[in-house]
Motif scaffolding. Structure first.
Motif, short mmCIF file in Angstrom:
data_model
loop_
_atom_site.label_atom_id
_atom_site.label_comp_id
_atom_site.label_asym_id
_atom_site.label_seq_id
_atom_site.Cartn_x
_atom_site.Cartn_y
_atom_site.Cartn_z
N VAL A 1 -11.75 10.88 22.94
CA VAL A 1 -11.58 9.72 22.07
C VAL A 1 -10.37 8.90 22.49
CG1 VAL A 1 -11.08 8.99 19.70
CG2 VAL A 1 -12.77 10.79 20.14
N LYS A 2 -9.30 9.55 22.91
CA LYS A 2 -8.13 8.82 23.39
C LYS A 2 -8.49 8.00 24.63
CE LYS A 2 -4.50 11.79 21.53
NZ LYS A 2 -3.32 12.64 21.82
N ASP A 3 -9.34 8.57 25.48
CA ASP A 3 -9.80 7.85 26.66
C ASP A 3 -10.63 6.63 26.26
OD1 ASP A 3 -10.30 7.68 29.64
OD2 ASP A 3 -12.36 7.91 28.95
N LEU A 4 -11.46 6.78 25.22
CA LEU A 4 -12.26 5.66 24.73
C LEU A 4 -11.36 4.55 24.17
CD1 LEU A 4 -14.91 4.29 23.88
CD2 LEU A 4 -14.89 5.70 21.81
N TYR A 5 -10.37 4.92 23.37
CA TYR A 5 -9.45 3.91 22.83
C TYR A 5 -8.64 3.25 23.95
CZ TYR A 5 -10.12 4.33 17.80
OH TYR A 5 -10.63 4.26 16.51
N TYR A 6 -8.32 4.02 24.97
CA TYR A 6 -7.62 3.45 26.13
C TYR A 6 -8.46 2.33 26.74
CZ TYR A 6 -5.77 3.11 30.88
OH TYR A 6 -5.27 2.64 32.08
N LYS A 7 -9.76 2.57 26.87
CA LYS A 7 -10.66 1.55 27.43
C LYS A 7 -10.75 0.33 26.51
CE LYS A 7 -13.46 4.93 29.95
NZ LYS A 7 -14.78 5.63 30.01
N LEU A 8 -10.68 0.55 25.20
CA LEU A 8 -10.69 -0.58 24.26
C LEU A 8 -9.43 -1.42 24.43
CD1 LEU A 8 -12.01 1.21 21.02
CD2 LEU A 8 -13.30 -0.30 22.53
N PHE B 1 -22.78 13.28 17.06
CA PHE B 1 -22.13 12.51 18.11
C PHE B 1 -22.76 11.11 18.20
CE2 PHE B 1 -21.71 11.07 22.50
CZ PHE B 1 -20.36 11.23 22.70
N GLU B 2 -21.91 10.11 18.31
CA GLU B 2 -22.38 8.74 18.44
C GLU B 2 -22.28 8.29 19.90
OE1 GLU B 2 -23.68 6.90 16.11
OE2 GLU B 2 -23.23 8.08 14.33
N ASP B 3 -23.12 7.32 20.29
CA ASP B 3 -23.06 6.78 21.65
C ASP B 3 -21.93 5.75 21.70
OD1 ASP B 3 -23.37 5.80 24.15
OD2 ASP B 3 -25.50 5.31 23.97
N HIS B 4 -20.74 6.23 22.03
CA HIS B 4 -19.57 5.35 21.99
C HIS B 4 -19.51 4.39 23.17
CE1 HIS B 4 -18.01 8.77 19.35
NE2 HIS B 4 -18.22 7.74 18.57
N ASP B 5 -20.29 4.64 24.22
CA ASP B 5 -20.35 3.70 25.34
C ASP B 5 -20.93 2.36 24.88
OD1 ASP B 5 -19.21 5.42 27.14
OD2 ASP B 5 -21.13 6.24 27.83
N LYS B 6 -21.90 2.42 23.98
CA LYS B 6 -22.48 1.19 23.43
C LYS B 6 -21.45 0.42 22.62
CE LYS B 6 -27.34 2.64 23.16
NZ LYS B 6 -28.50 2.88 22.26
N LEU C 1 -15.16 5.27 11.51
CA LEU C 1 -15.89 6.07 10.53
C LEU C 1 -16.72 7.16 11.19
CD1 LEU C 1 -17.01 3.30 8.00
CD2 LEU C 1 -15.23 5.04 7.68
N SER C 2 -17.23 6.87 12.39
CA SER C 2 -18.05 7.87 13.09
C SER C 2 -17.19 9.00 13.67
CB SER C 2 -18.86 7.21 14.21
OG SER C 2 -18.02 6.85 15.30
N LEU C 3 -15.90 8.74 13.82
CA LEU C 3 -15.00 9.73 14.40
C LEU C 3 -14.20 10.50 13.35
CD1 LEU C 3 -13.56 7.66 17.38
CD2 LEU C 3 -15.15 9.57 17.53
N LYS C 4 -14.02 9.93 12.19
CA LYS C 4 -13.18 10.55 11.16
C LYS C 4 -13.72 11.93 10.77
CE LYS C 4 -10.97 9.52 6.74
NZ LYS C 4 -10.91 8.59 5.59
#
Length: 298
Positions: free
Chosen positions: A210-217, A166-171, A197-200
């Motif tokens: 991950v969808k929530d993370l992309y929504y924030k992006l 797991f990567e720290d996606h908040d960073k 690449l970290s999610l693939k």
């Protein structure tokens, strides 16, 4: 097949189940080994033209050789929710990995020209009463199908195929927000490339996370665009971020949407800068030549 469906759940009466399977000419016993293969179709089975389950399962390699002796694999299949094909492979002993891979490869070749799908394989279990455990492990793997390309075979993690940490996606979100606010194109694309690449083919994160993370992006990009007086959608075609994200079937599709939107963002930034530069030059020229009688502002 109703018996195949019953194997998805704990068996209440094992002797009766064995007797029912033997009536189908399946030489099973309480000690039979079971490996469950699941196929998740990208659309409803009923809507897939040219898909015949009987035809897809015909001529597959339902055998293997163990200690010089040829053993047969007895398939038992059912469907669920018009989306899943569940195939129990029953054998007198553990089916070798090479035989499993050969079977999966043949099944893929049958399905590839017809539809989009994902295949997952459950763990091999000893004992017919444990068939539901193999099914549950395959179902768990299919929860990661979002992170794979269509028509992929999803294997459980092992030494050759370790689980992605797991990567720290908040960073990453923080870095993305800062870079896009500064219009640092190269750094923005490097940031999301690292994220992708970290999610693939990740089996440790839920798709909704991950969808929530992309929504924030997407929201960070849209907010930045509005700050620069840039509109990334037209009034007659309202751009709904969450609807678009929810409709993505794979990480690859979702990432492509973000890339397209980013390319549009930076293109509009460049156009805005060119327009601002032209407006500044006109205003500067007028200010310097206001007293010139040849300058007409009528």
């Amino acid at each position: 097949n109703q018996l195949a469906y019953q194997l998805l759940y704990p068996i209440e009466d094992l002797p009766a189940m064995i007797q029912s399977l033997k009536q189908l000419n399946l030489p099973v016993s309480a000690h039979s080994h079971v490996t469950t293969v699941m196929v998740k179709f990208a659309e409803s089975i009923a809507n897939i033209r040219k898909l015949s389950l009987e035809e897809s399962l015909s001529d597959l390699p339902f055998s293997y050789t163990l200690h010089g002796k040829k053993e047969s694999i007895y398939p038992l299949y059912t469907t669920k929710q018009d989306e899943y094909l569940i195939l129990h492979l029953i054998a007198p002993s553990v089916i070798p990995d090479i035989a499993i891979r050969r079977f999966l490869s043949s099944l893929s070749e049958k399905l590839d020209p017809i539809c989009h799908y994902f295949i997952a394989i459950g763990r091999s279990v000893a004992g017919l009463e444990k068939a539901n455990i193999s099914y549950q492990s395959a179902l768990l793997l299919l929860q990661s199908s979002f992170f794979y390309e269509y028509n992929s075979i999803i294997l459980p993690p092992n030494k050759e195929n370790p689980a992605t940490p797991f990567e720290d996606h908040d960073k990453i979100l923080t870095q993305f927000t800062e870079c896009i606010a500064n219009r640092e194109r190269e750094k923005v694309f490097e940031c999301i490339a690292f994220l992708y690449l970290s999610l693939k083919e990740n089996q440790t994160i839920l798709a909704n996370h991950v969808k929530d993370l992309y929504y924030k992006l997407f929201i960070a990009m849209n907010d930045t665009a509005l700050g620069f007086h840039i509109h990334l959608h037209t009034d007659d075609s309202v751009y709904s971020v969450w609807d678009t994200i929810s409709g993505s079937g794979t990480l690859s599709e979702l990432h492509a949407l973000l890339l397209d939107r980013l390319h549009l963002f930076f293109q509009m930034c460049e156009n805005s800068m060119e327009e601002n530069s032209t407006v500044y030059m006109i205003k500067d020229y007028i200010a310097k030549n206001y007293a010139n009688d040849s300058l007409s502002v009528k």
